[in-house]
Motif scaffolding. Structure first.
Motif, PDB file in Angstrom:
ATOM      1  N   GLY A 150       0.757  -1.134   0.064  1.00 27.32           N
ATOM      2  CA  GLY A 150       0.016   0.091   0.082  1.00 27.32           C
ATOM      3  C   GLY A 150       0.757   1.062  -0.154  1.00 27.32           C
ATOM      4  N   TRP A 151       1.003   1.999   0.981  1.00 26.37           N
ATOM      5  CA  TRP A 151       1.763   3.198   1.418  1.00 26.37           C
ATOM      6  C   TRP A 151       2.469   3.262   2.722  1.00 26.37           C
ATOM      7  CZ3 TRP A 151       1.853   6.674  -2.655  1.00 26.37           C
ATOM      8  CH2 TRP A 151       0.700   6.463  -3.698  1.00 26.37           C
ATOM      9  N   ARG A 152       3.584   3.691   2.564  1.00 29.00           N
ATOM     10  CA  ARG A 152       4.525   3.616   3.791  1.00 29.00           C
ATOM     11  C   ARG A 152       4.693   5.269   3.940  1.00 29.00           C
ATOM     12  NH1 ARG A 152       9.307   1.502   1.998  1.00 29.00           N
ATOM     13  NH2 ARG A 152      10.228   3.531   1.328  1.00 29.00           N
ATOM     14  N   LEU A 153       4.423   5.553   5.291  1.00 33.58           N
ATOM     15  CA  LEU A 153       4.117   6.987   5.580  1.00 33.58           C
ATOM     16  C   LEU A 153       5.326   7.350   7.044  1.00 33.58           C
ATOM     17  CD1 LEU A 153       1.016   6.380   4.564  1.00 33.58           C
ATOM     18  CD2 LEU A 153       0.881   8.673   5.651  1.00 33.58           C
ATOM     19  N   ASN A 154       6.029   8.577   6.649  1.00 36.15           N
ATOM     20  CA  ASN A 154       6.926   8.901   7.740  1.00 36.15           C
ATOM     21  C   ASN A 154       6.706  10.308   7.943  1.00 36.15           C
ATOM     22  OD1 ASN A 154       9.368   6.736   8.522  1.00 36.15           O
ATOM     23  ND2 ASN A 154       8.787   6.431   6.082  1.00 36.15           N
ATOM     24  N   GLY A 155       6.809  10.884   9.266  1.00 36.64           N
ATOM     25  CA  GLY A 155       6.650  12.057   9.462  1.00 36.64           C
ATOM     26  C   GLY A 155       6.177  12.353  10.881  1.00 36.64           C
ATOM     27  N   ARG A 156       5.807  13.717  11.187  1.00 31.12           N
ATOM     28  CA  ARG A 156       5.086  13.955  12.604  1.00 31.12           C
ATOM     29  C   ARG A 156       4.013  15.154  12.338  1.00 31.12           C
ATOM     30  NH1 ARG A 156       7.129  14.682  18.216  1.00 31.12           N
ATOM     31  NH2 ARG A 156       8.872  13.330  17.579  1.00 31.12           N
ATOM     32  N   LYS A 157       3.176  14.997  13.069  1.00 27.28           N
ATOM     33  CA  LYS A 157       1.923  15.806  13.050  1.00 27.28           C
ATOM     34  C   LYS A 157       1.742  16.445  14.498  1.00 27.28           C
ATOM     35  CE  LYS A 157       0.699  15.227   8.782  1.00 27.28           C
ATOM     36  NZ  LYS A 157       0.817  16.141   7.817  1.00 27.28           N
ATOM     37  N   ILE A 158       1.474  17.604  14.455  1.00 22.55           N
ATOM     38  CA  ILE A 158       1.137  18.499  15.837  1.00 22.55           C
ATOM     39  C   ILE A 158      -0.020  18.653  15.937  1.00 22.55           C
ATOM     40  CG2 ILE A 158       3.498  19.519  15.997  1.00 22.55           C
ATOM     41  CD1 ILE A 158       2.210  21.911  14.938  1.00 22.55           C
ATOM     42  N   PHE A 159      -0.724  19.166  17.186  1.00 23.70           N
ATOM     43  CA  PHE A 159      -2.193  19.791  17.313  1.00 23.70           C
ATOM     44  C   PHE A 159      -3.116  18.631  16.889  1.00 23.70           C
ATOM     45  CE2 PHE A 159      -0.606  24.207  16.747  1.00 23.70           C
ATOM     46  CZ  PHE A 159       0.285  24.184  17.777  1.00 23.70           C
ATOM     47  N   THR A 160      -3.111  17.216  17.199  1.00 20.47           N
ATOM     48  CA  THR A 160      -3.780  16.283  16.901  1.00 20.47           C
ATOM     49  C   THR A 160      -4.951  16.158  17.973  1.00 20.47           C
ATOM     50  OG1 THR A 160      -2.152  15.333  15.587  1.00 20.47           O
ATOM     51  CG2 THR A 160      -4.234  13.952  15.954  1.00 20.47           C
ATOM     52  N   THR A 161      -5.953  16.763  17.844  1.00 23.93           N
ATOM     53  CA  THR A 161      -6.874  16.939  18.844  1.00 23.93           C
ATOM     54  C   THR A 161      -7.537  15.744  19.302  1.00 23.93           C
ATOM     55  OG1 THR A 161      -7.644  19.368  18.526  1.00 23.93           O
ATOM     56  CG2 THR A 161      -9.160  17.999  19.775  1.00 23.93           C
ATOM     57  N   ALA A 162      -7.822  15.212  20.738  1.00 25.81           N
ATOM     58  CA  ALA A 162      -8.405  13.911  21.118  1.00 25.81           C
ATOM     59  C   ALA A 162      -7.467  12.868  20.527  1.00 25.81           C
ATOM     60  CB  ALA A 162      -9.741  13.814  20.518  1.00 25.81           C
ATOM     61  N   ALA A 163      -6.203  13.029  20.546  1.00 27.58           N
ATOM     62  CA  ALA A 163      -5.364  12.005  20.218  1.00 27.58           C
ATOM     63  C   ALA A 163      -5.515  10.606  21.085  1.00 27.58           C
ATOM     64  CB  ALA A 163      -3.907  12.613  20.269  1.00 27.58           C
ATOM     65  N   PRO A 164      -5.745  10.747  22.545  1.00 29.81           N
ATOM     66  CA  PRO A 164      -5.924   9.570  23.466  1.00 29.81           C
ATOM     67  C   PRO A 164      -6.885   8.518  22.757  1.00 29.81           C
ATOM     68  CG  PRO A 164      -5.477  11.239  24.636  1.00 29.81           C
ATOM     69  CD  PRO A 164      -5.670  11.818  23.365  1.00 29.81           C
ATOM     70  N   VAL A 165      -8.007   9.242  22.042  1.00 25.91           N
ATOM     71  CA  VAL A 165      -9.170   8.241  21.999  1.00 25.91           C
ATOM     72  C   VAL A 165      -9.672   8.270  20.378  1.00 25.91           C
ATOM     73  CG1 VAL A 165     -10.288   8.973  24.221  1.00 25.91           C
ATOM     74  CG2 VAL A 165     -10.659  10.459  22.049  1.00 25.91           C
ATOM     75  N   LEU A 166      -8.662   8.632  19.756  1.00 24.98           N
ATOM     76  CA  LEU A 166      -8.862   8.742  18.227  1.00 24.98           C
ATOM     77  C   LEU A 166      -8.718   7.149  17.740  1.00 24.98           C
ATOM     78  CD1 LEU A 166      -7.025  11.662  16.611  1.00 24.98           C
ATOM     79  CD2 LEU A 166      -9.391  11.392  17.047  1.00 24.98           C
ATOM     80  N   ASP A 167      -9.839   6.726  17.015  1.00 24.67           N
ATOM     81  CA  ASP A 167      -9.679   5.426  16.164  1.00 24.67           C
ATOM     82  C   ASP A 167      -8.857   5.504  15.031  1.00 24.67           C
ATOM     83  OD1 ASP A 167     -11.056   3.792  18.409  1.00 24.67           O
ATOM     84  OD2 ASP A 167     -12.556   5.495  18.040  1.00 24.67           O
ATOM     85  N   TYR A 168      -9.248   6.862  14.363  1.00 21.57           N
ATOM     86  CA  TYR A 168      -8.509   6.867  12.981  1.00 21.57           C
ATOM     87  C   TYR A 168      -8.063   8.156  12.890  1.00 21.57           C
ATOM     88  CZ  TYR A 168     -11.271   2.792  11.511  1.00 21.57           C
ATOM     89  OH  TYR A 168     -11.688   1.367  11.466  1.00 21.57           O
ATOM     90  N   PHE A 169      -6.826   8.149  12.421  1.00 24.62           N
ATOM     91  CA  PHE A 169      -6.053   9.472  12.144  1.00 24.62           C
ATOM     92  C   PHE A 169      -6.091   9.998  10.575  1.00 24.62           C
ATOM     93  CE2 PHE A 169      -4.515   7.473  15.954  1.00 24.62           C
ATOM     94  CZ  PHE A 169      -4.098   8.608  16.726  1.00 24.62           C
ATOM     95  N   LEU A 170      -6.659  10.908  10.053  1.00 25.35           N
ATOM     96  CA  LEU A 170      -7.016  11.279   8.697  1.00 25.35           C
ATOM     97  C   LEU A 170      -5.768  12.081   8.535  1.00 25.35           C
ATOM     98  CD1 LEU A 170      -8.592  11.016   6.206  1.00 25.35           C
ATOM     99  CD2 LEU A 170     -10.064  12.736   6.708  1.00 25.35           C
ATOM    100  N   THR A 171      -4.896  11.566   7.877  1.00 28.27           N
ATOM    101  CA  THR A 171      -3.352  12.193   8.158  1.00 28.27           C
ATOM    102  C   THR A 171      -2.976  12.744   6.638  1.00 28.27           C
ATOM    103  OG1 THR A 171      -2.808  10.704   9.652  1.00 28.27           O
ATOM    104  CG2 THR A 171      -0.925  11.782   8.687  1.00 28.27           C
ATOM    105  N   SER A 172      -2.311  13.945   6.547  1.00 20.43           N
ATOM    106  CA  SER A 172      -2.037  14.457   5.219  1.00 20.43           C
ATOM    107  C   SER A 172      -0.465  14.280   5.046  1.00 20.43           C
ATOM    108  CB  SER A 172      -2.254  16.019   5.247  1.00 20.43           C
ATOM    109  OG  SER A 172      -1.460  16.772   6.076  1.00 20.43           O
ATOM    110  N   ALA A 173      -0.075  13.785   3.983  1.00 22.16           N
ATOM    111  CA  ALA A 173       1.201  13.716   3.576  1.00 22.16           C
ATOM    112  C   ALA A 173       1.482  13.977   2.014  1.00 22.16           C
ATOM    113  CB  ALA A 173       1.436  12.101   3.669  1.00 22.16           C
ATOM    114  N   TRP A 174       2.765  14.351   1.731  1.00 17.49           N
ATOM    115  CA  TRP A 174       3.122  14.598   0.501  1.00 17.49           C
ATOM    116  C   TRP A 174       3.389  13.408  -0.293  1.00 17.49           C
ATOM    117  CZ3 TRP A 174       2.929  18.032  -3.352  1.00 17.49           C
ATOM    118  CH2 TRP A 174       3.534  18.096  -4.362  1.00 17.49           C
ATOM    119  N   ILE A 175       2.796  13.374  -1.411  1.00 17.20           N
ATOM    120  CA  ILE A 175       3.135  11.962  -2.456  1.00 17.20           C
ATOM    121  C   ILE A 175       3.991  12.535  -3.566  1.00 17.20           C
ATOM    122  CG2 ILE A 175       2.114  10.185  -3.654  1.00 17.20           C
ATOM    123  CD1 ILE A 175      -0.473  10.594  -1.926  1.00 17.20           C
ATOM    124  N   GLU A 176       5.281  12.121  -3.452  1.00 20.61           N
ATOM    125  CA  GLU A 176       6.219  12.674  -4.323  1.00 20.61           C
ATOM    126  C   GLU A 176       5.807  12.220  -5.820  1.00 20.61           C
ATOM    127  OE1 GLU A 176       9.208  14.881  -5.912  1.00 20.61           O
ATOM    128  OE2 GLU A 176       8.634  14.880  -3.658  1.00 20.61           O
TER     129      GLU A 176
END
Length: 382
Positions: A150-176
């Motif tokens: 599929g896809w391999r992701l690397n990076g760090r996101k800040i300000f991810t509200t409700a992080a302790p209870v999130l079941d899914y992280f809808l995460t942005s990334a640059w696809i070269e």
């Protein structure tokens, strides 16, 4: 005043359901702020109420809340505890937008809707140190590379509200390889995804908006759910109105505390409570004025967005509502503190919490300067 904005019996029904858990949520708000921990008890109670499915369309089994419905219940929840409201507001907004636009594959939409019906929480993870708010257009430093699985992701996101209870992280990334920004749906169980608990703020301390770290995290190919282009990047979304709804709720809570204080506080220099004083009348009247202005702008914008005939005409109105309501909310809390005086700064007084938390609205999207710039450009282009 708020009664004026309740339009249906269904709205009243849900407000009454929310009221049944108001007291325990209010009771936990102080500790959540003081200890800077997530409002787990409020979260549990809201899940029991079916909160995550409110903005899921009825065709998927949800309650089918409109933006107007969402704003009404979010403002009310924020008057109980602003941390709970902002935390779950992001899920309501994300779900509403996802299922309104339906740009995900039908299979993924169906799968995730079933998870939401079970109480799954989802939020976007888009902000980064290098880019700041994603609304300013910076390219994510988080990257995604296609692999066999599929896809391999690397990076760090800040300000991810409700992080302790999130079941899914809808995460942005640059696809070269695509030369595009994409959003990837990452389950919390994904190997290589971790939460770094580093949220240390003076405001909204209980939202637990921690960093998300991705180290060779692999997601299935079909979990690249969105590709960002100029068409969908600039599309107006009324679901962001959950943000000003929260700050309006804070202002209402501050107003209620200040008015109650004025009606009962009587220094020994007076024969009557301070609510009888002309200067206190002026402050209370100013609070009422600001709250009424904020509500008409907020609910007016929500109503316009929900109207299929009016929605295409919206350009800057959602941003204007956020700007107007947030700043009026800040002014309302300030007026409340002037009524209560120095006692409003005591750590045992909820006004000092409201004062810190309401200012966080200035840093939620869209920011004031961007709204003003866009209004100016619209005027010039007209």
């Amino acid at each position: 005043m708020k009664e004026l904005f309740i339009k249906t019996e269904r709205q009243r029904y849900w407000l009454q359901k929310l009221a049944t858990i108001a007291e325990p949520i209010k009771a936990g708000a102080t500790e959540v702020d003081e200890k800077a921990h997530f409002p787990f008890e409020a979260h549990r109670l809201l899940l029991q109420l079916g909160y995550p499915k409110l903005t899921l369309p009825m065709e998927y089994g949800g309650e089918g809340f409109t933006v107007y419905d969402m704003v009404l219940i979010q403002e009310t929840l924020a008057s109980y505890d602003e941390n709970s409201s902002l935390s779950l507001g992001w899920t309501l907004g994300a779900v509403g937008e996802i299922y309104e636009r339906k740009i995900w594959s039908p299979a993924v939409l169906k799968t995730i809707s079933q998870e939401i019906m079970k109480g799954a929480i989802i939020n976007r993870a888009a902000s980064e140190v290098a880019t700041g708010s994603p609304t300013r257009g910076g390219r994510p430093q988080t990257n995604a590379v296609s692999v066999k699985k599929g896809w391999r992701l690397n990076g760090r996101k800040i300000f991810t509200t409700a992080a302790p209870v999130l079941d899914y992280f809808l995460t942005s990334a640059w696809i070269e390889e695509k030369q595009q920004v994409g959003f990837f749906l990452i389950p919390k169980s994904t190997e290589g995804l971790s939460v770094e608990e580093n949220w240390d703020m003076a405001a909204m301390r209980g939202t637990s908006s921690h960093d998300i770290v991705l180290q060779n995290a692999i997601v299935p190919a079909e979990y690249l759910v969105e590709l960002v282009d100029q068409t969908n990047a600039k599309k107006v979304s009324g679901w962001l109105l959950h943000i000003p709804a929260t700050y309006l709720g804070i202002a209402q809570a501050a107003r209620d505390y200040a008015v109650d204080f004025a009606k009962h506080y009587q220094p020994n220099s007076l024969q009557v409570p301070i609510s009888t004083l002309p200067n206190v009348h002026q402050l209370i009247g100013n609070m009422e004025l600001k709250l009424q202005q904020a509500r008409f702008v907020l609910y007016g914008a929500a109503e316009a967005y929900d109207d299929p005939a009016r929605r295409p005409l919206l350009v800057n109105e959602i941003a204007v509502a956020k700007h107007t309501v947030t700043n009026l909310a800040i002014q309302t809390v300030d007026q409340a503190m002037r009524i209560v005086g120095a006692k409003s700064l005591q750590l045992t007084c909820p006004l000092q919490r409201h004062y810190r938390n309401v200012r966080a609205g200035l840093h939620n999207p869209p920011m004031d300067d961007m709204t003003i710039q866009k209004l100016a450009q619209s005027a010039i282009d007209s």
